[in-house]
Scaffold this motif. Structure first.
Motif, short mmCIF file in Angstrom:
data_model
loop_
_atom_site.label_atom_id
_atom_site.label_comp_id
_atom_site.label_asym_id
_atom_site.label_seq_id
_atom_site.Cartn_x
_atom_site.Cartn_y
_atom_site.Cartn_z
N GLN A 222 -7.50 1.51 -10.04
CA GLN A 222 -6.82 2.09 -8.89
C GLN A 222 -5.62 2.92 -9.34
OE1 GLN A 222 -6.63 -0.27 -5.33
NE2 GLN A 222 -4.58 0.46 -4.83
N TYR A 223 -5.40 4.04 -8.62
CA TYR A 223 -4.34 4.98 -8.96
C TYR A 223 -3.55 5.36 -7.70
CZ TYR A 223 -7.04 5.71 -13.25
OH TYR A 223 -7.72 5.53 -14.43
N GLU A 224 -2.34 5.78 -7.90
CA GLU A 224 -1.55 6.39 -6.83
C GLU A 224 -1.94 7.85 -6.72
OE1 GLU A 224 2.58 5.77 -7.43
OE2 GLU A 224 2.42 3.58 -7.53
N GLY A 225 -2.07 8.35 -5.48
CA GLY A 225 -2.51 9.72 -5.26
C GLY A 225 -4.03 9.81 -5.25
N ALA A 232 -2.38 2.24 -11.29
CA ALA A 232 -1.79 1.13 -10.55
C ALA A 232 -2.34 -0.22 -10.97
CB ALA A 232 -2.02 1.33 -9.05
N GLY A 233 -3.61 -0.29 -11.36
CA GLY A 233 -4.18 -1.57 -11.74
C GLY A 233 -5.68 -1.48 -11.93
N GLN A 234 -6.24 -2.58 -12.46
CA GLN A 234 -7.68 -2.61 -12.72
C GLN A 234 -8.18 -4.03 -12.58
OE1 GLN A 234 -8.54 -1.64 -16.88
NE2 GLN A 234 -6.48 -2.30 -17.44
N GLY A 262 -8.38 -8.83 -14.88
CA GLY A 262 -7.68 -7.71 -14.25
C GLY A 262 -6.28 -7.59 -14.81
N ARG A 263 -5.65 -6.45 -14.48
CA ARG A 263 -4.28 -6.22 -14.97
C ARG A 263 -3.60 -5.16 -14.12
NH1 ARG A 263 -3.57 -5.45 -21.25
NH2 ARG A 263 -4.26 -7.62 -21.06
N PRO A 264 -2.53 -5.52 -13.39
CA PRO A 264 -1.77 -4.50 -12.67
C PRO A 264 -0.93 -3.69 -13.64
CG PRO A 264 -0.73 -6.64 -12.42
CD PRO A 264 -2.01 -6.87 -13.18
N ALA A 265 -0.55 -2.48 -13.23
CA ALA A 265 0.27 -1.61 -14.09
C ALA A 265 1.57 -2.31 -14.44
CB ALA A 265 0.55 -0.30 -13.38
N LEU A 273 -3.81 -9.32 -8.87
CA LEU A 273 -3.83 -9.79 -7.50
C LEU A 273 -2.87 -8.99 -6.62
CD1 LEU A 273 -3.97 -13.64 -8.15
CD2 LEU A 273 -5.85 -12.05 -7.67
N VAL A 274 -2.38 -7.89 -7.16
CA VAL A 274 -1.57 -6.96 -6.37
C VAL A 274 -2.48 -5.96 -5.65
CG1 VAL A 274 0.22 -5.19 -6.45
CG2 VAL A 274 0.39 -7.20 -7.93
#
Length: 289
Positions: A222-225, A232-234, A262-265, A273-274
């Motif tokens: 996931q990305y911003e924009g 943002a995370g995976q 998983g791993r958030p930025a 979990l974000v």
């Protein structure tokens, strides 16, 4: 986690035992509806009409109480060869307590309307593999994650591939996914843009004439924009899928996924979990009319 897994397999086992075993099962596969969170390349025959209900549950965010259920009602028609149209509406239920950056709420609302278009470019009966392009457009008044009111618009573009690995016994599938989304929340007038890309793999085998069992593995970033801007995370989801042909006109698909990694930025955690949930489940029932 163990309890949920045992319950899922108990449901699957009971369904297999009770499923009708018709000896006149069709040769080959119809992959239009056999997957849980993924899509196949088949789109139905000209003139077909189907009614479908799809219930999706998302559970768990950082150890807090997080439950989100979506129930979608859909009508599918095939007006032209290799082309399918689906329209639907979704109601959602949110029960959230103590999740960071998300307001506590318990509510039930109409969430969105959607339009799903699919066109099959390659028929795997005449080509080495099946290939279908799909675009799902939706407009929401409720954010699917937080339950907050606003205006949300998004599209999910999917390239779907599938191929019979063992004729009339095993089928494999691949989905490549791009999801741009735009949101403007009522509270504070906050505008957000995001995008998600993903790849998903599935394999199913015929264990009875009208029962398929297998699993799905899905990876998302996931990305911003909407243009894949700041990361943002995976997350990686894995879990079982079961398909039941209940009768000549009706069918049922059950699927469950666990975030295995998983791993958030900016974090070294083992789960994200974000941006994603810990568990996801889906039940799809359809009938031709």
């Amino acid at each position: 986690m163990g309890g949920r897994t045992c319950k899922f397999w108990m449901v699957i086992g009971c369904a297999i035992v009770l499923a009708p075993a018709r000896s006149s099962a069709e040769e080959g596969f119809d992959t239009e509806h056999i997957f849980g969170f993924m899509i196949g390349t088949d789109v139905g025959n000209v003139g077909e009409r189907e009614f479908q209900t799809q219930t999706t549950g998302r559970f768990g965010k950082g150890g807090a109480a997080y439950r989100a259920l979506e129930h979608e009602v859909e009508i599918e028609v095939v007006p032209l060869p290799n082309f399918r149209i689906e329209v639907g509406g979704t109601a959602s239920l949110h029960d959230i307590t103590g999740v960071p950056d998300i307001d506590d709420r318990r509510q039930f609302n109409f969430q969105d309307a959607s339009l799903d278009l699919r066109y099959r470019l390659l028929d795997r009966d005449r080509a080495p593999f099946g290939f279908t392009i799909a675009a799902e457009l939706h407009g929401d008044r409720i954010d699917e994650t937080s339950g907050a009111k606003g205006r949300m618009y998004g599209t999910e573009f999917t390239l779907a591939f599938d191929r019979e690995l063992i004729p009339n016994f095993a089928i494999g599938a691949l989905n490549l996914i791009y999801q741009p989304e735009w949101a403007r929340l009522e509270v504070g007038g906050i505008s957000e843009k995001s995008s998600t890309i993903g790849a998903a793999f599935a394999g199913l085998a015929r264990v009875r004439p009208n029962v398929l069992l297998g699993g799905e593995l899905r990876y998302f970033r996931q990305y911003e924009g909407i243009g894949l801007g700041e990361f943002a995370g995976q997350a990686l989801f894995v879990g079982p899928t079961a398909y039941f042909q209940l009768s000549e006109r009706s069918r049922l698909t059950l699927s469950w996924s666990l975030q295995a990694w998983g791993r958030p930025a900016g974090s070294g955690g083992k789960l994200d979990l974000v941006n994603f949930e810990r568990h996801q489940a889906r039940m799809v029932f359809g009938i031709n009319f």
